[in-house]
Motif scaffolding. Structure first.
Motif, PDB file in Angstrom:
ATOM      1  N   SER A   1     -14.002  16.709 -49.197  1.00 28.33           N
ATOM      2  CA  SER A   1     -14.682  17.824 -49.834  1.00 28.33           C
ATOM      3  C   SER A   1     -15.372  18.668 -48.764  1.00 28.33           C
ATOM      4  O   SER A   1     -15.996  18.138 -47.851  1.00 28.33           O
ATOM      5  N   GLY A   2     -15.231  19.975 -48.862  1.00 26.55           N
ATOM      6  CA  GLY A   2     -15.858  20.869 -47.892  1.00 26.55           C
ATOM      7  C   GLY A   2     -15.117  21.003 -46.578  1.00 26.55           C
ATOM      8  O   GLY A   2     -15.634  21.579 -45.627  1.00 26.55           O
ATOM      9  N   TRP A   3     -13.882  20.485 -46.512  1.00 30.01           N
ATOM     10  CA  TRP A   3     -13.102  20.553 -45.270  1.00 30.01           C
ATOM     11  C   TRP A   3     -12.963  21.999 -44.809  1.00 30.01           C
ATOM     12  O   TRP A   3     -12.791  22.925 -45.599  1.00 30.01           O
ATOM     13  N   ALA A   4     -13.031  22.210 -43.522  1.00 29.68           N
ATOM     14  CA  ALA A   4     -12.735  23.500 -42.889  1.00 29.68           C
ATOM     15  C   ALA A   4     -12.038  23.210 -41.565  1.00 29.68           C
ATOM     16  O   ALA A   4     -12.307  22.187 -40.927  1.00 29.68           O
ATOM     17  N   ASP A   5     -11.145  24.104 -41.173  1.00 27.25           N
ATOM     18  CA  ASP A   5     -10.432  23.904 -39.911  1.00 27.25           C
ATOM     19  C   ASP A   5     -11.332  24.221 -38.719  1.00 27.25           C
ATOM     20  O   ASP A   5     -12.493  24.623 -38.886  1.00 27.25           O
ATOM     21  N   SER A   6     -10.825  24.055 -37.527  1.00 26.87           N
ATOM     22  CA  SER A   6     -11.627  24.231 -36.317  1.00 26.87           C
ATOM     23  C   SER A   6     -12.073  25.679 -36.099  1.00 26.87           C
ATOM     24  O   SER A   6     -12.983  25.937 -35.317  1.00 26.87           O
ATOM     25  N   TYR A   7     -11.471  26.601 -36.830  1.00 23.96           N
ATOM     26  CA  TYR A   7     -11.868  28.002 -36.756  1.00 23.96           C
ATOM     27  C   TYR A   7     -12.883  28.343 -37.850  1.00 23.96           C
ATOM     28  O   TYR A   7     -13.464  29.412 -37.864  1.00 23.96           O
ATOM     29  N   GLY A   8     -13.079  27.424 -38.792  1.00 28.15           N
ATOM     30  CA  GLY A   8     -14.028  27.619 -39.884  1.00 28.15           C
ATOM     31  C   GLY A   8     -13.416  28.040 -41.200  1.00 28.15           C
ATOM     32  O   GLY A   8     -14.129  28.272 -42.176  1.00 28.15           O
ATOM     33  N   ASP A   9     -12.081  28.153 -41.264  1.00 27.54           N
ATOM     34  CA  ASP A   9     -11.424  28.506 -42.522  1.00 27.54           C
ATOM     35  C   ASP A   9     -11.333  27.279 -43.413  1.00 27.54           C
ATOM     36  O   ASP A   9     -10.849  26.229 -42.986  1.00 27.54           O
ATOM     37  N   ASP A  10     -11.792  27.424 -44.666  1.00 29.34           N
ATOM     38  CA  ASP A  10     -11.743  26.314 -45.609  1.00 29.34           C
ATOM     39  C   ASP A  10     -10.509  26.415 -46.505  1.00 29.34           C
ATOM     40  O   ASP A  10      -9.695  27.329 -46.359  1.00 29.34           O
ATOM     41  N   CYS A  11     -10.401  25.473 -47.419  1.00 27.99           N
ATOM     42  CA  CYS A  11      -9.221  25.436 -48.292  1.00 27.99           C
ATOM     43  C   CYS A  11      -9.099  26.697 -49.139  1.00 27.99           C
ATOM     44  O   CYS A  11      -7.987  27.187 -49.371  1.00 27.99           O
ATOM     45  N   GLN A  12     -10.210  27.232 -49.581  1.00 30.43           N
ATOM     46  CA  GLN A  12     -10.171  28.457 -50.373  1.00 30.43           C
ATOM     47  C   GLN A  12      -9.593  29.609 -49.543  1.00 30.43           C
ATOM     48  O   GLN A  12      -8.830  30.428 -50.046  1.00 30.43           O
ATOM     49  N   SER A  13      -9.942  29.657 -48.263  1.00 29.58           N
ATOM     50  CA  SER A  13      -9.397  30.693 -47.381  1.00 29.58           C
ATOM     51  C   SER A  13      -7.894  30.540 -47.232  1.00 29.58           C
ATOM     52  O   SER A  13      -7.148  31.532 -47.258  1.00 29.58           O
ATOM     53  N   TYR A  14      -7.433  29.303 -47.054  1.00 26.64           N
ATOM     54  CA  TYR A  14      -5.997  29.071 -46.911  1.00 26.64           C
ATOM     55  C   TYR A  14      -5.251  29.558 -48.152  1.00 26.64           C
ATOM     56  O   TYR A  14      -4.162  30.120 -48.048  1.00 26.64           O
ATOM     57  N   GLU A  15      -5.841  29.349 -49.316  1.00 24.14           N
ATOM     58  CA  GLU A  15      -5.206  29.797 -50.549  1.00 24.14           C
ATOM     59  C   GLU A  15      -5.309  31.316 -50.694  1.00 24.14           C
ATOM     60  O   GLU A  15      -4.312  31.994 -50.951  1.00 24.14           O
ATOM     61  N   SER A  16      -6.503  31.860 -50.512  1.00 23.56           N
ATOM     62  CA  SER A  16      -6.736  33.296 -50.703  1.00 23.56           C
ATOM     63  C   SER A  16      -5.919  34.163 -49.763  1.00 23.56           C
ATOM     64  O   SER A  16      -5.420  35.220 -50.155  1.00 23.56           O
ATOM     65  N   TYR A  17      -5.792  33.741 -48.521  1.00 21.37           N
ATOM     66  CA  TYR A  17      -5.072  34.528 -47.521  1.00 21.37           C
ATOM     67  C   TYR A  17      -3.606  34.123 -47.391  1.00 21.37           C
ATOM     68  O   TYR A  17      -2.907  34.601 -46.501  1.00 21.37           O
ATOM     69  N   ALA A  18      -3.137  33.262 -48.287  1.00 24.62           N
ATOM     70  CA  ALA A  18      -1.733  32.823 -48.304  1.00 24.62           C
ATOM     71  C   ALA A  18      -1.309  32.250 -46.959  1.00 24.62           C
ATOM     72  O   ALA A  18      -0.219  32.522 -46.471  1.00 24.62           O
ATOM     73  N   TYR A  19      -2.204  31.459 -46.343  1.00 20.83           N
ATOM     74  CA  TYR A  19      -1.866  30.811 -45.080  1.00 20.83           C
ATOM     75  C   TYR A  19      -0.843  29.701 -45.282  1.00 20.83           C
ATOM     76  O   TYR A  19      -0.083  29.379 -44.378  1.00 20.83           O
ATOM     77  N   CYS A  20      -0.844  29.095 -46.469  1.00 21.25           N
ATOM     78  CA  CYS A  20       0.054  27.964 -46.721  1.00 21.25           C
ATOM     79  C   CYS A  20       0.716  28.121 -48.078  1.00 21.25           C
ATOM     80  O   CYS A  20       0.307  28.936 -48.892  1.00 21.25           O
ATOM     81  N   THR A  21       1.721  27.304 -48.299  1.00 23.85           N
ATOM     82  CA  THR A  21       2.369  27.236 -49.606  1.00 23.85           C
ATOM     83  C   THR A  21       1.976  25.922 -50.260  1.00 23.85           C
ATOM     84  O   THR A  21       1.523  24.983 -49.590  1.00 23.85           O
ATOM     85  N   SER A  22       2.165  25.827 -51.545  1.00 23.34           N
ATOM     86  CA  SER A  22       1.792  24.607 -52.269  1.00 23.34           C
ATOM     87  C   SER A  22       2.652  23.412 -51.885  1.00 23.34           C
ATOM     88  O   SER A  22       2.311  22.271 -52.186  1.00 23.34           O
ATOM     89  N   SER A  23       3.752  23.663 -51.182  1.00 21.42           N
ATOM     90  CA  SER A  23       4.609  22.554 -50.743  1.00 21.42           C
ATOM     91  C   SER A  23       4.334  22.158 -49.291  1.00 21.42           C
ATOM     92  O   SER A  23       5.057  21.357 -48.714  1.00 21.42           O
TER      93      SER A  23
END
Length: 108
Positions: free
Chosen positions: A49-71
């Motif tokens: 819970s609350g994970w963020a990458d080394s740049y500070g982007d969290d899971c919500q950012s990955y989803e909002s900015y389409a950094y990743c796909t659900s697969s």
């Protein structure tokens, strides 16, 4: 009314990625974005819970900015040539593809 969504596959595919395909159908039997309904009897939470990458982007950012796909793949918002891989930004041994539900990770 929404019919429940069902997990149609979830496997340990190559390179440690999990593949998750969700089929979501409305009461009119048309297919819809799986984000509009949830799988019957299952939920996913970002882990940890609350994970963020080394740049500070969290899971919500990955989803909002389409950094990743659900697969667990790279989304349209991720620039592999400039930014490298998800593992380049891992924290505590966890990258977005293992930590974030939106990226095929998380904890069910």
């Amino acid at each position: 009314d929404w019919d429940p969504c069902y997990w149609t596959s979830c496997d340990g595919s190559s390179q440690g990625l999990r593949t998750r395909v969700v089929e979501c159908r409305g009461s009119d039997s048309a297919a819809y974005d799986a984000g509009l309904c949830s799988a019957e009897g299952s939920t996913c939470e970002d882990e940890p819970s609350g994970w963020a990458d080394s740049y500070g982007d969290d899971c919500q950012s990955y989803e909002s900015y389409a950094y990743c796909t659900s697969s667990g793949g790279y989304g349209s918002g991720w620039n592999v040539d400039w930014w490298g891989t998800f593992d380049d930004y891992a924290v505590g041994g966890r990258s977005a593809i293992t930590a974030c539900c939106a990226c095929g990770g998380g904890q069910e």
